[in-house]
Design a protein around this motif. Structure first.
Motif, PDB file in Angstrom:
ATOM      1  N   SER A   1      13.020  35.783 -10.775  1.00 36.07           N
ATOM      2  CA  SER A   1      12.652  36.852 -10.890  1.00 36.07           C
ATOM      3  C   SER A   1      11.621  36.500 -12.156  1.00 36.07           C
ATOM      4  CB  SER A   1      13.878  37.040 -12.092  1.00 36.07           C
ATOM      5  OG  SER A   1      14.386  35.567 -12.516  1.00 36.07           O
ATOM      6  N   CYS A   2      10.751  37.042 -12.678  1.00 33.08           N
ATOM      7  CA  CYS A   2       9.102  36.135 -12.692  1.00 33.08           C
ATOM      8  C   CYS A   2       9.113  36.455 -14.878  1.00 33.08           C
ATOM      9  CB  CYS A   2       8.574  36.575 -12.012  1.00 33.08           C
ATOM     10  SG  CYS A   2       7.968  36.120 -10.439  1.00 33.08           S
ATOM     11  N   ASN A   3       9.289  35.678 -15.657  1.00 36.71           N
ATOM     12  CA  ASN A   3       8.418  36.214 -16.591  1.00 36.71           C
ATOM     13  C   ASN A   3       7.374  37.339 -16.957  1.00 36.71           C
ATOM     14  OD1 ASN A   3      10.999  34.594 -17.573  1.00 36.71           O
ATOM     15  ND2 ASN A   3      10.336  32.576 -17.743  1.00 36.71           N
ATOM     16  N   PRO A   4       7.303  37.596 -17.695  1.00 39.22           N
ATOM     17  CA  PRO A   4       5.600  38.693 -17.633  1.00 39.22           C
ATOM     18  C   PRO A   4       5.020  37.051 -18.262  1.00 39.22           C
ATOM     19  CG  PRO A   4       7.362  39.013 -19.151  1.00 39.22           C
ATOM     20  CD  PRO A   4       8.290  37.865 -18.575  1.00 39.22           C
ATOM     21  N   SER A   5       4.933  36.557 -18.330  1.00 39.91           N
ATOM     22  CA  SER A   5       4.197  35.084 -18.593  1.00 39.91           C
ATOM     23  C   SER A   5       3.651  34.828 -17.074  1.00 39.91           C
ATOM     24  CB  SER A   5       4.615  33.794 -19.444  1.00 39.91           C
ATOM     25  OG  SER A   5       5.650  33.201 -19.465  1.00 39.91           O
TER      26      SER A   5
ATOM     27  N   GLY B   1      17.180  23.446 -13.038  1.00 42.40           N
ATOM     28  CA  GLY B   1      17.427  24.687 -13.416  1.00 42.40           C
ATOM     29  C   GLY B   1      16.391  25.281 -14.011  1.00 42.40           C
ATOM     30  N   GLN B   2      15.218  24.083 -13.957  1.00 42.20           N
ATOM     31  CA  GLN B   2      14.113  24.447 -14.980  1.00 42.20           C
ATOM     32  C   GLN B   2      13.513  25.472 -14.385  1.00 42.20           C
ATOM     33  OE1 GLN B   2      13.698  23.644 -18.001  1.00 42.20           O
ATOM     34  NE2 GLN B   2      15.705  22.268 -17.879  1.00 42.20           N
ATOM     35  N   PRO B   3      12.415  26.025 -14.774  1.00 37.37           N
ATOM     36  CA  PRO B   3      11.506  27.169 -14.238  1.00 37.37           C
ATOM     37  C   PRO B   3      10.523  26.372 -13.191  1.00 37.37           C
ATOM     38  CG  PRO B   3      11.220  27.575 -16.222  1.00 37.37           C
ATOM     39  CD  PRO B   3      11.937  26.589 -15.962  1.00 37.37           C
ATOM     40  N   THR B   4      11.028  27.001 -12.055  1.00 42.39           N
ATOM     41  CA  THR B   4       9.769  27.106 -11.181  1.00 42.39           C
ATOM     42  C   THR B   4       8.457  28.316 -10.925  1.00 42.39           C
ATOM     43  OG1 THR B   4      11.246  28.082  -9.094  1.00 42.39           O
ATOM     44  CG2 THR B   4      11.234  25.783 -10.001  1.00 42.39           C
ATOM     45  N   PRO B   5       7.558  27.783  -9.992  1.00 41.45           N
ATOM     46  CA  PRO B   5       6.725  28.626 -10.066  1.00 41.45           C
ATOM     47  C   PRO B   5       6.669  30.030  -8.583  1.00 41.45           C
ATOM     48  CG  PRO B   5       6.291  25.997  -8.069  1.00 41.45           C
ATOM     49  CD  PRO B   5       7.119  26.490  -9.101  1.00 41.45           C
ATOM     50  N   CYS B   6       6.681  30.807  -9.831  1.00 45.88           N
ATOM     51  CA  CYS B   6       6.937  32.303  -9.923  1.00 45.88           C
ATOM     52  C   CYS B   6       5.704  33.150 -10.202  1.00 45.88           C
ATOM     53  CB  CYS B   6       8.482  32.471 -10.189  1.00 45.88           C
ATOM     54  SG  CYS B   6       8.903  34.593  -9.626  1.00 45.88           S
ATOM     55  N   TYR B   7       5.533  34.254  -8.532  1.00 44.50           N
ATOM     56  CA  TYR B   7       4.944  34.873  -8.482  1.00 44.50           C
ATOM     57  C   TYR B   7       5.237  36.228  -8.284  1.00 44.50           C
ATOM     58  CZ  TYR B   7       1.293  30.325  -8.795  1.00 44.50           C
ATOM     59  OH  TYR B   7       1.108  29.225  -8.695  1.00 44.50           O
ATOM     60  N   SER B   8       4.131  37.192  -8.883  1.00 45.71           N
ATOM     61  CA  SER B   8       4.494  38.431  -8.887  1.00 45.71           C
ATOM     62  C   SER B   8       3.330  39.714  -7.603  1.00 45.71           C
ATOM     63  CB  SER B   8       4.769  39.141  -9.963  1.00 45.71           C
ATOM     64  OG  SER B   8       4.036  39.525 -10.335  1.00 45.71           O
ATOM     65  N   VAL B   9       3.055  39.861  -6.977  1.00 50.16           N
ATOM     66  CA  VAL B   9       1.986  40.965  -6.001  1.00 50.16           C
ATOM     67  C   VAL B   9       2.551  42.753  -6.065  1.00 50.16           C
ATOM     68  CG1 VAL B   9       1.925  41.070  -3.690  1.00 50.16           C
ATOM     69  CG2 VAL B   9       2.757  38.815  -4.137  1.00 50.16           C
TER      70      VAL B   9
ATOM     71  N   ALA C   1       8.453  44.967   1.808  1.00 55.65           N
ATOM     72  CA  ALA C   1       8.634  44.637  -0.166  1.00 55.65           C
ATOM     73  C   ALA C   1       9.442  45.628  -0.393  1.00 55.65           C
ATOM     74  CB  ALA C   1       7.104  45.411  -0.559  1.00 55.65           C
ATOM     75  N   PRO C   2      10.268  44.541  -1.302  1.00 60.99           N
ATOM     76  CA  PRO C   2      11.442  45.045  -1.500  1.00 60.99           C
ATOM     77  C   PRO C   2      11.331  46.047  -3.078  1.00 60.99           C
ATOM     78  CG  PRO C   2      11.252  42.644  -2.741  1.00 60.99           C
ATOM     79  CD  PRO C   2      10.165  42.883  -1.866  1.00 60.99           C
ATOM     80  N   GLY C   3       9.573  46.465  -3.361  1.00 62.15           N
ATOM     81  CA  GLY C   3       9.441  47.435  -4.727  1.00 62.15           C
ATOM     82  C   GLY C   3       8.395  47.614  -4.588  1.00 62.15           C
ATOM     83  N   ASN C   4       7.834  48.451  -5.594  1.00 61.52           N
ATOM     84  CA  ASN C   4       5.925  47.905  -6.352  1.00 61.52           C
ATOM     85  C   ASN C   4       5.857  46.755  -6.253  1.00 61.52           C
ATOM     86  OD1 ASN C   4       3.687  50.089  -5.365  1.00 61.52           O
ATOM     87  ND2 ASN C   4       4.069  49.840  -7.675  1.00 61.52           N
ATOM     88  N   THR C   5       6.600  46.320  -7.060  1.00 65.74           N
ATOM     89  CA  THR C   5       6.322  44.803  -7.425  1.00 65.74           C
ATOM     90  C   THR C   5       7.326  43.469  -6.914  1.00 65.74           C
ATOM     91  OG1 THR C   5       5.432  46.114  -9.385  1.00 65.74           O
ATOM     92  CG2 THR C   5       5.651  43.012  -9.410  1.00 65.74           C
ATOM     93  N   ALA C   6       6.686  43.254  -6.137  1.00 66.17           N
ATOM     94  CA  ALA C   6       7.975  41.657  -5.403  1.00 66.17           C
ATOM     95  C   ALA C   6       7.544  40.213  -6.175  1.00 66.17           C
ATOM     96  CB  ALA C   6       7.144  41.382  -3.992  1.00 66.17           C
ATOM     97  N   TYR C   7       8.397  39.842  -6.383  1.00 72.04           N
ATOM     98  CA  TYR C   7       9.277  38.864  -7.325  1.00 72.04           C
ATOM     99  C   TYR C   7       8.984  37.680  -6.181  1.00 72.04           C
ATOM    100  CZ  TYR C   7       8.270  41.650 -11.322  1.00 72.04           C
ATOM    101  OH  TYR C   7       8.105  42.331 -12.584  1.00 72.04           O
ATOM    102  N   PHE C   8       8.090  36.326  -6.048  1.00 70.91           N
ATOM    103  CA  PHE C   8       8.639  35.304  -4.958  1.00 70.91           C
ATOM    104  C   PHE C   8       8.348  34.088  -5.926  1.00 70.91           C
ATOM    105  CE2 PHE C   8       6.570  39.036  -2.652  1.00 70.91           C
ATOM    106  CZ  PHE C   8       7.554  38.562  -1.731  1.00 70.91           C
ATOM    107  N   ARG C   9       9.702  33.254  -5.936  1.00 69.66           N
ATOM    108  CA  ARG C   9       9.922  31.925  -6.089  1.00 69.66           C
ATOM    109  C   ARG C   9       9.974  31.070  -5.156  1.00 69.66           C
ATOM    110  NH1 ARG C   9      14.458  28.937  -8.045  1.00 69.66           N
ATOM    111  NH2 ARG C   9      15.844  29.987  -7.519  1.00 69.66           N
ATOM    112  N   PHE C  10       9.063  30.010  -5.964  1.00 65.09           N
ATOM    113  CA  PHE C  10       9.022  28.762  -4.543  1.00 65.09           C
ATOM    114  C   PHE C  10       9.698  27.562  -5.817  1.00 65.09           C
ATOM    115  CE2 PHE C  10       5.131  31.016  -3.844  1.00 65.09           C
ATOM    116  CZ  PHE C  10       5.411  31.030  -2.621  1.00 65.09           C
TER     117      PHE C  10
END
Length: 215
Positions: A23-27, A68-76, A118-127
């Motif tokens: 789940s990517c943050n808006p930032s 449990g810290q945020p890891t690299p996350c990108y939205s497509v 794709a799971p929807g119109n916007t996909a989120y990927f966390r590494f």
């Protein structure tokens, strides 16, 4: 009480799983694709902003996943009804990295390749790393997302089947200087080998004839 305890185990598992789902943050950044004609070559591997073969570099921090810290996350974006090709590899190669989308679909390897709906119109990927991947140090990795054509232009499944699954930054080779070509290595033929052997024999016989001693 025992029944409540037993029921709490799967509920806890679901809760933990949800907190780990991508789940990517808006930032967090959106993936910015690069047209193939602008793909970087071997030299882009050493440029902080380089895009070798359209890949982008990122880092999974030491112990970031376990803490449990945020890891690299990108939205497509704009991927509804399309397939997304996910490619990633650790740099230098060898560390196991993982990628997960917002549906919890996870894939881990030293080289990641997956072409999924794709799971929807916007996909989120966390590494992130597996249990051992980032246990000693930060892990740098290359990643790239490619999106299929709209279904009315090309069957997404066919698009996946035609992709080059070996196109990673590590596949790039050092370019030769301009105007230079590698000299092919040729194996001597049987005839040339026989000629060389005969020449050596005649040379030895000649030396024996003129009385040159051998020790």
């Amino acid at each position: 009480m025992q029944l409540v305890g037993l029921l709490s185990i799967p509920l806890l598992t679901i809760f933990v799983r949800c907190t780990w789902s991508a789940s990517c943050n808006p930032s967090d950044p959106n993936w910015v694709p690069l047209p193939p004609e602008q793909y970087g070559n071997y030299t882009a591997l050493f440029d902080p902003n380089g895009r070798p073969l359209g890949f982008q570099s990122s880092v999974i921090k030491y112990f970031e996943t376990d803490a449990g810290q945020p890891t690299p996350c990108y939205s497509v974006d704009n991927v509804d009804d399309k397939r997304i090709e996910i490619m990633a590899e650790s740099s230098p190669p060898g560390s196991v990295i993982c990628v997960e989308d917002q549906l919890g679909r996870e894939f881990c390897d030293t080289k990641i390749y997956d072409c999924r709906q794709a799971p929807g119109n916007t996909a989120y990927f966390r590494f992130f790393c597996d249990a051992q991947g980032c246990s000693d140090s930060d892990v740098t990795f290359w990643f790239r997302f490619s999106v299929s054509l709209p279904p009315n232009e090309l069957d997404p499944e066919l698009w996946c089947n035609d992709r080059n699954t070996d196109e990673y930054p590590s596949s790039l080779t050092i370019p030769l200087p301009t105007g230079r070509e590698l000299i092919p290595i040729t194996q001597p033929s049987a005839a040339s080998a026989l000629t060389s052997s005969v020449s050596v024999i005649f040379a030895i016989l000649f030396l024996v004839t003129i009385g040159v001693p051998f020790r």
